[in-house]
Write a protein that holds these residues in place. Structure first.
Motif, mmCIF file in Angstrom:
data_model
loop_
_atom_site.group_PDB
_atom_site.id
_atom_site.type_symbol
_atom_site.label_atom_id
_atom_site.label_comp_id
_atom_site.label_asym_id
_atom_site.label_seq_id
_atom_site.Cartn_x
_atom_site.Cartn_y
_atom_site.Cartn_z
ATOM 1 N N GLN A 59 0.830 -1.204 0.000
ATOM 2 C CA GLN A 59 0.000 0.000 0.000
ATOM 3 C C GLN A 59 0.868 1.260 0.000
ATOM 4 O OE1 GLN A 59 -0.409 -2.603 2.038
ATOM 5 N NE2 GLN A 59 -2.571 -3.196 2.169
ATOM 6 N N GLN A 60 1.937 1.220 0.783
ATOM 7 C CA GLN A 60 2.887 2.341 0.785
ATOM 8 C C GLN A 60 3.564 2.491 -0.566
ATOM 9 O OE1 GLN A 60 3.589 4.786 2.657
ATOM 10 N NE2 GLN A 60 5.535 5.489 1.784
ATOM 11 N N PRO A 82 0.565 -11.294 -7.089
ATOM 12 C CA PRO A 82 -0.634 -11.166 -6.243
ATOM 13 C C PRO A 82 -0.555 -10.001 -5.267
ATOM 14 C CG PRO A 82 0.712 -13.019 -5.516
ATOM 15 C CD PRO A 82 1.272 -12.546 -6.832
ATOM 16 N N PHE A 83 0.667 -9.594 -4.914
ATOM 17 C CA PHE A 83 0.813 -8.515 -3.944
ATOM 18 C C PHE A 83 0.660 -7.142 -4.586
ATOM 19 C CE2 PHE A 83 3.886 -11.552 -1.564
ATOM 20 C CZ PHE A 83 2.806 -12.371 -1.235
ATOM 21 N N VAL A 84 1.080 -7.004 -5.849
ATOM 22 C CA VAL A 84 0.953 -5.708 -6.516
ATOM 23 C C VAL A 84 -0.434 -5.523 -7.133
ATOM 24 C CG1 VAL A 84 1.688 -6.250 -8.897
ATOM 25 C CG2 VAL A 84 2.361 -4.073 -7.846
ATOM 26 N N CYS A 88 -2.944 -4.390 -2.642
ATOM 27 C CA CYS A 88 -3.100 -2.925 -2.648
ATOM 28 C C CYS A 88 -4.171 -2.501 -3.652
ATOM 29 C CB CYS A 88 -1.763 -2.264 -2.971
ATOM 30 S SG CYS A 88 -0.948 -2.939 -4.448
ATOM 31 N N TYR A 89 -5.192 -3.323 -3.798
ATOM 32 C CA TYR A 89 -6.184 -3.087 -4.850
ATOM 33 C C TYR A 89 -6.906 -1.748 -4.679
ATOM 34 C CZ TYR A 89 -9.902 -4.134 -8.215
ATOM 35 O OH TYR A 89 -10.764 -4.110 -9.282
ATOM 36 N N GLU A 90 -7.278 -1.390 -3.470
ATOM 37 C CA GLU A 90 -7.994 -0.126 -3.268
ATOM 38 C C GLU A 90 -7.132 1.070 -3.660
ATOM 39 O OE1 GLU A 90 -10.463 2.333 0.183
ATOM 40 O OE2 GLU A 90 -9.252 0.595 0.740
#
Length: 338
Positions: A59-60, A82-84, A88-90
């Protein structure tokens, strides 16, 4: 005793070409979420004021990228796929896409590339969720050559973009042929009986399946690599599917919302009435061990199962997953994987 030829992965070929662009563009910035690569070390060494590692804080990662993009930077962010995308989908939705910022999201490990890591590292729903975001372009490459060619295109595009790379070094599909990256798709093989529309690692499966279907059943099978999933180049796809009797979509992704859904939606919108079968992962999480090959074999994504389903479907059968016991007779081991 011969040695196995080393294949530079698509991520690394992309990074090597991107490095050249960073040399020319002082506004280019790279941010990683604790992910490294040998080809990434040159960025940290030669552009220390434009290379940042935020640690495991996706998210950061996105928030920092957006701030820099608002200041006129061309920003690349990098993490496991999956992490990118999901973690941090929102932030991607509201900060990147809603603001229409020039940020490139780079995800490595598409599909089951991180095979033994389980659902936390599998990336089989990213196309579904990412293509729902307005303004975002999506790329899924099949080899290192095409990935390298992609670098200049995305660098000069001011749109938000998401690139999904495989983890492995895949055999070169485009080594001896040209590729028009701007076209968004390539017809690798023509065929009138059937066309397999596919992307990423499954391009390799599709080419092998096309050969086997020709050898075993006399079918003339085409293969189309859709490397830009959004926006889909419908005009080019329609041209290549002209006079094709049937279509199969093949993907290492959940069927819900993936390439098969994308193509089916496009066909409905274009009023194209063509028999179509989707092959991909059904509605489940995969906790199985044994590697990518074992996952493909269990869930009907290996070459043998793909050939059997297509052959049965062409004979008017249901297209259910069945096994082909004698694929070795055609020179391809059961469950061939890359």
């Amino acid at each position: 005793m011969g040695s196995t030829k080393f294949i530079l992965g698509m991520r690394d070929q992309f990074f090597n070409e991107l490095y050249k662009l960073f040399q020319e563009d002082p506004q280019a910035v790279f941010i990683t979420a604790d992910n490294g690569a040998p080809t990434l070390d040159q960025f940290a060494r030669d552009f220390p004021d434009r290379f940042f590692n935020v640690g495991i804080a996706e998210q950061q990662l996105i928030g920092m990228a957006c701030g820099m993009a608002f200041e006129g930077k061309k920003v690349y962010v990098y993490a496991i796929a999956p992490f990118v995308s999901l973690r941090c989908y929102e932030q991607v939705k509201l900060d990147v896409c809603a603001m229409n910022l020039p940020i490139v999201l780079i995800g490595v490990g598409a599909g089951y590339a991180y095979d033994i890591m389980g659902p936390s590292h599998h990336t089989v729903e990213d196309v579904s969720i990412m293509r729902a975001l307005p303004n975002l372009k999506i790329y899924s490459m099949a080899d290192g050559r095409s990935a390298g060619e992609l670098a200049a295109l995305v660098h000069h595009d001011r749109s938000p973009q998401y690139i999904r790379f495989d983890r492995a070094g895949l055999p070169e599909v485009y080594a001896e042929r040209g590729i028009d990256i701007g076209e968004g798709l390539t017809q690798l093989r023509s065929g009138s009986d059937l066309c397999i529309v596919t992307s990423g690692v499954m391009v390799h499966q599709a080419l092998t399946a096309a050969d086997l279907l020709h050898q075993s059943a006399g079918l003339n099978v085409g293969v189309i690599d859709v490397f830009r999933l959004k926006p889909l180049n419908g005009e080019a796809l329609k041209k290549h599917l002209h006079n094709v009797a049937r279509v199969v979509t093949l993907e290492e992704h959940l069927l819900a919302g993936g390439l098969g859904s994308l193509v089916a939606e496009w066909m409905i919108d274009e009023d194209l009435r063509m028999p179509t079968m989707r092959i991909g992962q059904d509605d489940r999480f995969v906790f199985d061990y044994g590697g990518r090959k074992a996952i493909w074999e269990k869930y009907g994504l290996d070459v043998g199962a793909v050939v059997a389903r297509i052959a049965g479907w062409m004979r008017g059968e249901s297209g259910k997953v069945v096994k082909v016991p004698r694929l070795e007779a055609h020179g391809v081991p059961q469950g061939t994987a890359y």
